[in-house]
Design a protein around this motif. Sequence first.
Motif, PDB file in Angstrom:
ATOM      1  N   CYS A 131       1.077  -1.333   0.087  1.00 47.86           N
ATOM      2  CA  CYS A 131      -0.060  -0.058   0.010  1.00 47.86           C
ATOM      3  C   CYS A 131       0.771   1.299   0.061  1.00 47.86           C
ATOM      4  O   CYS A 131       0.811   2.130  -1.018  1.00 47.86           O
ATOM      5  CB  CYS A 131      -1.059  -0.178   1.052  1.00 47.86           C
ATOM      6  SG  CYS A 131      -1.775   1.493   1.374  1.00 47.86           S
ATOM      7  N   PRO A 132       1.575   1.441   0.941  1.00 40.26           N
ATOM      8  CA  PRO A 132       2.633   2.724   0.841  1.00 40.26           C
ATOM      9  C   PRO A 132       3.557   2.646  -0.145  1.00 40.26           C
ATOM     10  O   PRO A 132       3.839   3.892  -0.801  1.00 40.26           O
ATOM     11  CB  PRO A 132       3.264   2.720   2.506  1.00 40.26           C
ATOM     12  CG  PRO A 132       3.135   1.349   2.673  1.00 40.26           C
ATOM     13  CD  PRO A 132       1.846   0.675   2.243  1.00 40.26           C
ATOM     14  N   VAL A 133       3.945   1.535  -0.666  1.00 38.72           N
ATOM     15  CA  VAL A 133       4.859   1.339  -1.732  1.00 38.72           C
ATOM     16  C   VAL A 133       4.209   1.821  -3.127  1.00 38.72           C
ATOM     17  O   VAL A 133       4.663   2.730  -3.708  1.00 38.72           O
ATOM     18  CB  VAL A 133       5.429  -0.067  -2.188  1.00 38.72           C
ATOM     19  CG1 VAL A 133       6.092  -0.125  -3.606  1.00 38.72           C
ATOM     20  CG2 VAL A 133       6.367  -0.562  -1.043  1.00 38.72           C
ATOM     21  N   THR A 134       2.960   1.455  -3.288  1.00 41.71           N
ATOM     22  CA  THR A 134       2.123   2.037  -4.508  1.00 41.71           C
ATOM     23  C   THR A 134       1.881   3.273  -4.373  1.00 41.71           C
ATOM     24  O   THR A 134       1.982   4.085  -5.251  1.00 41.71           O
ATOM     25  CB  THR A 134       1.117   0.953  -4.503  1.00 41.71           C
ATOM     26  OG1 THR A 134       1.380  -0.213  -4.975  1.00 41.71           O
ATOM     27  CG2 THR A 134       0.099   1.522  -5.620  1.00 41.71           C
ATOM     28  N   MET A 135       1.608   3.774  -3.215  1.00 39.82           N
ATOM     29  CA  MET A 135       0.886   5.071  -3.119  1.00 39.82           C
ATOM     30  C   MET A 135       2.152   6.157  -3.513  1.00 39.82           C
ATOM     31  O   MET A 135       2.308   7.009  -4.203  1.00 39.82           O
ATOM     32  CB  MET A 135       0.416   5.476  -1.755  1.00 39.82           C
ATOM     33  CG  MET A 135      -0.803   4.650  -1.513  1.00 39.82           C
ATOM     34  SD  MET A 135      -2.160   5.406  -2.354  1.00 39.82           S
ATOM     35  CE  MET A 135      -3.249   4.043  -2.240  1.00 39.82           C
ATOM     36  N   THR A 136       3.308   5.689  -2.965  1.00 38.77           N
ATOM     37  CA  THR A 136       4.477   6.604  -3.102  1.00 38.77           C
ATOM     38  C   THR A 136       4.812   6.781  -4.678  1.00 38.77           C
ATOM     39  O   THR A 136       5.133   7.723  -5.093  1.00 38.77           O
ATOM     40  CB  THR A 136       5.842   6.154  -2.082  1.00 38.77           C
ATOM     41  OG1 THR A 136       5.176   6.180  -0.769  1.00 38.77           O
ATOM     42  CG2 THR A 136       6.883   7.107  -2.158  1.00 38.77           C
ATOM     43  N   PHE A 137       4.906   5.339  -5.130  1.00 38.05           N
ATOM     44  CA  PHE A 137       5.102   5.267  -6.592  1.00 38.05           C
ATOM     45  C   PHE A 137       4.318   6.315  -7.264  1.00 38.05           C
ATOM     46  O   PHE A 137       4.535   7.148  -8.071  1.00 38.05           O
ATOM     47  CB  PHE A 137       4.972   3.871  -7.098  1.00 38.05           C
ATOM     48  CG  PHE A 137       4.682   3.700  -8.562  1.00 38.05           C
ATOM     49  CD1 PHE A 137       5.441   4.083  -9.489  1.00 38.05           C
ATOM     50  CD2 PHE A 137       3.366   3.374  -8.948  1.00 38.05           C
ATOM     51  CE1 PHE A 137       5.196   3.679 -10.865  1.00 38.05           C
ATOM     52  CE2 PHE A 137       3.113   2.933 -10.131  1.00 38.05           C
ATOM     53  CZ  PHE A 137       3.916   3.321 -11.197  1.00 38.05           C
ATOM     54  N   ALA A 138       2.997   5.959  -7.168  1.00 39.15           N
ATOM     55  CA  ALA A 138       2.029   6.803  -7.856  1.00 39.15           C
ATOM     56  C   ALA A 138       1.829   8.423  -7.623  1.00 39.15           C
ATOM     57  O   ALA A 138       1.875   9.166  -8.308  1.00 39.15           O
ATOM     58  CB  ALA A 138       0.556   6.365  -7.756  1.00 39.15           C
ATOM     59  N   GLY A 139       2.224   8.515  -6.390  1.00 40.83           N
ATOM     60  CA  GLY A 139       2.222  10.195  -5.808  1.00 40.83           C
ATOM     61  C   GLY A 139       2.971  10.960  -6.583  1.00 40.83           C
ATOM     62  O   GLY A 139       2.982  12.087  -6.627  1.00 40.83           O
ATOM     63  N   VAL A 140       4.222  10.158  -6.906  1.00 40.41           N
ATOM     64  CA  VAL A 140       5.304  10.968  -7.603  1.00 40.41           C
ATOM     65  C   VAL A 140       4.645  11.771  -8.946  1.00 40.41           C
ATOM     66  O   VAL A 140       4.967  13.149  -9.064  1.00 40.41           O
ATOM     67  CB  VAL A 140       6.447  10.270  -7.904  1.00 40.41           C
ATOM     68  CG1 VAL A 140       7.393  10.834  -8.968  1.00 40.41           C
ATOM     69  CG2 VAL A 140       7.181   9.843  -6.843  1.00 40.41           C
ATOM     70  N   GLN A 141       3.816  11.185  -9.600  1.00 39.31           N
ATOM     71  CA  GLN A 141       3.324  11.791 -10.872  1.00 39.31           C
ATOM     72  C   GLN A 141       2.292  12.703 -10.460  1.00 39.31           C
ATOM     73  O   GLN A 141       2.224  13.874 -11.423  1.00 39.31           O
ATOM     74  CB  GLN A 141       2.416  10.490 -11.530  1.00 39.31           C
ATOM     75  CG  GLN A 141       1.898  10.960 -12.760  1.00 39.31           C
ATOM     76  CD  GLN A 141       2.424  10.635 -14.091  1.00 39.31           C
ATOM     77  OE1 GLN A 141       3.661  10.302 -14.162  1.00 39.31           O
ATOM     78  NE2 GLN A 141       1.618  10.414 -15.102  1.00 39.31           N
ATOM     79  N   VAL A 142       1.704  12.598  -9.487  1.00 38.87           N
ATOM     80  CA  VAL A 142       0.663  13.640  -9.021  1.00 38.87           C
ATOM     81  C   VAL A 142       1.411  15.090  -8.740  1.00 38.87           C
ATOM     82  O   VAL A 142       1.031  16.068  -9.284  1.00 38.87           O
ATOM     83  CB  VAL A 142      -0.347  13.305  -7.937  1.00 38.87           C
ATOM     84  CG1 VAL A 142      -0.943  14.439  -7.533  1.00 38.87           C
ATOM     85  CG2 VAL A 142      -1.208  12.261  -8.551  1.00 38.87           C
ATOM     86  N   LEU A 143       2.387  14.664  -7.869  1.00 39.32           N
ATOM     87  CA  LEU A 143       2.901  15.907  -7.457  1.00 39.32           C
ATOM     88  C   LEU A 143       3.788  16.757  -8.576  1.00 39.32           C
ATOM     89  O   LEU A 143       3.903  18.022  -8.429  1.00 39.32           O
ATOM     90  CB  LEU A 143       4.239  15.582  -6.366  1.00 39.32           C
ATOM     91  CG  LEU A 143       3.800  15.535  -5.045  1.00 39.32           C
ATOM     92  CD1 LEU A 143       5.173  15.415  -4.227  1.00 39.32           C
ATOM     93  CD2 LEU A 143       2.790  16.728  -4.516  1.00 39.32           C
ATOM     94  N   ARG A 144       4.042  16.264  -9.560  1.00 38.80           N
ATOM     95  CA  ARG A 144       4.740  16.968 -10.705  1.00 38.80           C
ATOM     96  C   ARG A 144       3.457  17.952 -11.382  1.00 38.80           C
ATOM     97  O   ARG A 144       3.975  19.022 -11.875  1.00 38.80           O
ATOM     98  CB  ARG A 144       5.088  16.075 -11.859  1.00 38.80           C
ATOM     99  CG  ARG A 144       6.341  15.102 -11.391  1.00 38.80           C
ATOM    100  CD  ARG A 144       6.573  14.225 -12.557  1.00 38.80           C
ATOM    101  NE  ARG A 144       7.446  13.438 -12.163  1.00 38.80           N
ATOM    102  CZ  ARG A 144       8.192  12.326 -12.764  1.00 38.80           C
ATOM    103  NH1 ARG A 144       7.618  11.944 -13.931  1.00 38.80           N
ATOM    104  NH2 ARG A 144       9.428  11.760 -12.444  1.00 38.80           N
TER     105      ARG A 144
END
Length: 541
Positions: A131-144
Amino acid sequence: MNATHEVTNQPPPLAGYNAWTGDRVLVAAARRADAGWIEPEATGMGELVGSERMRLLADQANRYGPALKTHDRFGHRIDAVEFHPAYHELMGLAFGTGLHSIAWTSRHPGAFAARAAMNYVWNQGEQGISCPVTMTFAGVQVLRHAPALAAEWEPKLTARSYDPRPLPIAKKTGATIVMAKTEKQGGSDLRSNSTLAVRDGDSFLLTGHKWFCSAPMCDDFLALARLDDRVTCFLVPRSLPDGSRNPFYLQRLKDKIGNRSNASSELEFRDTRAWLVGPEGKGIATLIEMAHLTRFDIVVATAGMMRAGLTLALHHCEHRAAFGAKLIEHAAMQNVLADLALESEAATLTAFRLAQAFDRGASEPNERLLARIMTPLAKYWLCKRNPVFTVEAMECLGGTGFVEDGPFGRLFRESPLNGIWEGSGNVICLDVLRSVEREPESLSALMREIAAAAPENAQLKAMLGRLEREFRDRANLESRARRLVEMAATALQASLMLRHADPRAADAFCASRLGGDWGHVLGTLPAGTDCRALAERLRLQ
Ligand SMILES: Cc1cc2nc3c(=O)[nH]c(=O)nc-3n(C[C@H](O)[C@H](O)[C@H](O)COP(=O)(O)OP(=O)(O)OC[C@H]3O[C@@H](n4cnc5c(N)ncnc54)[C@H](O)[C@@H]3O)c2cc1C
């Protein structure tokens, strides 16, 4: 006493294997998706996942789950979650290998597929950390979408470091990010979000509740809130730049059916400091981008979980005897194992074709369109198959399968979850329809992908024609959504099997899944299928 306690006919523990090098189907799928270069790291991951150490860590992290600590001993709010040391060790192992970030940090082609390879293997060992692995992976894209924030956060979010200390981002060696969108009144329908945001200088203050927020010990929440009555996305850091605690309140942890190593909380924001991410009023669209990536991860993770169940079932049946022969030698069991093997291989091929589409989508429009429609399609189908699959694989172990000493309890309880979060079944099928409606070329991309193998197989050819007719028919689309998606997903898997699997496996898949020569449960492949050979093919080397 001792004389009666003779242990016979029990399989040896499944340990000391390599979940990567031993898995021919996986290695071939990853290589085909341009991810062969990940082999040294995947070999390490495969060894870890096949080790007694991993088994023990996963068992402990789930057996001794997280506990909420709202206050310190002096009465100050701390809103922290305490974990067993095994959880922290697992987090260190996952984040230390770049499980969350390879797709962003690698310059090789096939970076999404390489990450998928690692994630597929990891999910055979433990799922809560995902869960935290996937969220961190995907969150990078959003923060851009917020370049100034991304400049500060991205290096920490992609670092190969697990740093659980509650510190301002500048002082962290690594950081994690999660998502706080679901509220009591609505999870699928995010337009109903009621958390309020008000401007306060250069930043914002949020007030409201979140009904589900997993991994709340993260460094940053991506939260939805209404700004001027329009749902908007915000970054909410755990610690403020001056080192103080950003005030938010964990109300309780969910007592979940599975996924027990991962904390999922109810939390409240009260004048909680936040920064804008993406355009005002476009919060849902901003977070949908994240959901596209988390759904991709779910497809890969689910395929990995199915592989884990199959490996356990094959191992047990190879070593356990009944009625004078090993279980794997009994024809009825061979049919079950072969059917499980087909299902697992088709899931694996689906996951890696999707990863390839993500990689190539950056430069090839057809692949981007394929990734768009295939992500919900594959998420729906694999998540629906996994619980059925897991129950059948568990049954291969007889009573032992139903005992908490082994990993099946965890796989079983985890198996429905991926179908629920990040878009439950109906919502996901409606998303496939939305893709067809908004970008009809995505359906063409899918049809082309299915058709790539159609000339080779009459059943697939017939299914392709049927699918084209079904999608052309616009009547009662929503009501037919599940059927349409199921048919398209099965056809896609058949096409992948025909192109990449052993011809015997591909034929059996098409005869059963497309030709209708199949029952209502697994283990009902047509008579004459070489079930023993199909099961053997998926045995770990
Ligand atoms: C373990 C766990 C952890 C979670 N962690 C997080 C987290 O970290 N952050 C977060 O924000 N959320 C999290 N969630 C919440 C999760 O994303 C939501 O539960 C999910 O999106 C569904 O929302 P809901 O529960 O409100 O159900 P609802 O939206 O009420 O849906 C209920 C059912 O109705 C169906 N449905 C909805 N709309 C339609 C429609 N138009 N037509 C037909 N059927 C429909 C859905 O498919 C579903 O089956 C978590 C959930 C779980 C179980």
